[in-house]
Design an enzyme around this catalytic site. Structure first.
Site, PDB file in Angstrom:
ATOM      1  N   HIS A  16      42.584  31.898  45.106  1.00  0.00           N
ATOM      2  CA  HIS A  16      42.111  33.078  45.820  1.00  0.00           C
ATOM      3  C   HIS A  16      40.756  32.901  46.486  1.00  0.00           C
ATOM      4  O   HIS A  16      40.484  33.495  47.520  1.00  0.00           O
ATOM      5  CB  HIS A  16      42.036  34.250  44.836  1.00  0.00           C
ATOM      6  CG  HIS A  16      41.633  35.540  45.455  1.00  0.00           C
ATOM      7  ND1 HIS A  16      42.420  36.209  46.353  1.00  0.00           N
ATOM      8  CD2 HIS A  16      40.494  36.290  45.311  1.00  0.00           C
ATOM      9  CE1 HIS A  16      41.812  37.321  46.737  1.00  0.00           C
ATOM     10  NE2 HIS A  16      40.641  37.392  46.124  1.00  0.00           N
ATOM     11  N   ASP A  55      39.466  38.763  51.017  1.00  0.00           N
ATOM     12  CA  ASP A  55      39.895  39.693  49.972  1.00  0.00           C
ATOM     13  C   ASP A  55      39.778  41.119  50.517  1.00  0.00           C
ATOM     14  O   ASP A  55      40.303  41.396  51.583  1.00  0.00           O
ATOM     15  CB  ASP A  55      39.060  39.449  48.702  1.00  0.00           C
ATOM     16  CG  ASP A  55      39.489  40.304  47.529  1.00  0.00           C
ATOM     17  OD1 ASP A  55      40.618  40.116  47.041  1.00  0.00           O
ATOM     18  OD2 ASP A  55      38.690  41.163  47.093  1.00  0.00           O
TER      19      ASP A  55
END
Length: 331
Positions: A305, A107
């Site tokens: 994610h 991320d």
């Protein structure tokens, strides 16, 4: 209150960096692998990787990125510029008695890892990027690009720009906000259409208005959620959000990196259902040009994610295979 499973044989330490301290968690011995988490997480996001990398013969070190957990939290927004994160990484490597390291970022940790590789190739000798693909700096001011993405609504990074605004939404119910955010981006609980609407805030609304509610991702136990929530309840979210508030500052600071190629041996792993990989598909397609040192690139089917937590065994295998290939290129 349920407790997360303990991690045996880990060492918690605080090490000095140029303007504060960084908290790290260390396991194993061997070549150093520095793990950089994303938003809104902590070193704990790497709980599955620490023992796996240690067992494979590596010195695995997961840090609380500045602004998170037990690491320093400068009061000035500019204290979270990319140059400061790069300096933190270099200082951590040296504090551990090492000269070089392989960096693994997820991320927002992915661009921190990539920029460390670009700015300090003497320290970062290889880089793995998880979730967010590498995209070279370009001539577009980030906040202007974010505004264009939002259209009639507000893109979440734009929503994060004003100090105190997102905090006012999140901090009254940190645990509930995190639960909704984690579920909305998880492969097994996100809406069937991908649910990208939660990245956009309608006028007068809140980011969480479109979060998935009542669904619990398979990777997230109540005890895991408690770990994250308790840290952010203690620290607040300002330090974490300040990373986003430096987008234009970084763009100006790093003008010399415009179009830069990342030449170190590299690995990319993404979730096939992650907005980061679908929105940035062009960046992935450009890897042969932008990542000339790329060893391999992988999209994990059905994964969202939080890939190193959603699919720890697969991610661990890919990381270890790649790390071993760095020592033995014939593999």
């Amino acid at each position: 209150m349920p407790q997360p499973a303990p991690l045996p044989d880990v060492t918690h330490r605080l090490v000095d960096v140029p303007d504060g301290r960084i908290h790290l968690v260390e396991q194993g011995s061997g070549p150093l692998v520095l793990l950089l988490h994303g938003f809104p997480e902590s070193w704990y996001a790497w709980r599955h990787q620490l023992p796996a990398l240690a067992a494979a013969g590596y010195r695995a070190v997961a840090i609380d990125v500045r602004g998170y957990g037990r690491s320093s939290k400068p009061a000035d927004v500019a204290g979270y510029r990319m140059a400061a994160h790069v300096a933190d990484n270099v200082a951590v490597v040296h504090a551990l008695g090492e000269r070089t390291a392989t960096l693994v970022g997820h991320d927002v940790g992915s661009p921190i890892a990539a920029d460390t590789a670009l700015l300090r190739p003497d320290v970062c000798t290889a880089v793995a990027l998880l979730g967010v693909p590498y995209a070279p700096r370009n001539g577009h001011r980030p906040t202007e690009a974010f505004a264009a993405i939002g259209g009639d609504e507000e893109f979440y990074v734009s929503y994060f720009q004003e100090p105190g605004r997102a905090e006012a939404e999140i901090e009254p119910d940190v645990r509930g906000w995190l639960a909704g955010f984690y579920a909305s981006l998880s492969g097994d609980t996100m809406p069937a259409d991908g649910g990208h609407g939660h990245f956009f805030v309608p006028g007068g609304g809140r980011m969480s208005d479109r979060f998935v509610r009542g669904a619990v991702p398979s990777w997230l136990t109540e005890a895991d959620l408690d770990v994250y929530a308790e840290e952010f309840e203690r620290t607040g979210l300002t330090g974490a959000l300040n990373r986003y508030r430096n987008a234009d500052r970084d763009w100006a600071d790093l003008s010399a990196l415009d179009g830069a190629l990342l030449t170190q041996p590299a690995l990319f792993i993404g979730g096939a259902l992650d907005a980061s990989t679908t929105w940035m598909a062009d960046a992935i397609d450009a890897f042969p040009a932008t990542l000339p040192g790329l060893v391999s690139s992988h999209l994990i089917d059905g994964c969202g994610h939080w890939l190193q937590q959603e699919r720890p065994d697969e991610v661990n295998r890919l990381l270890v295979d790649w790390l071993r290939s760095l020592l033995d290129p014939a593999r």
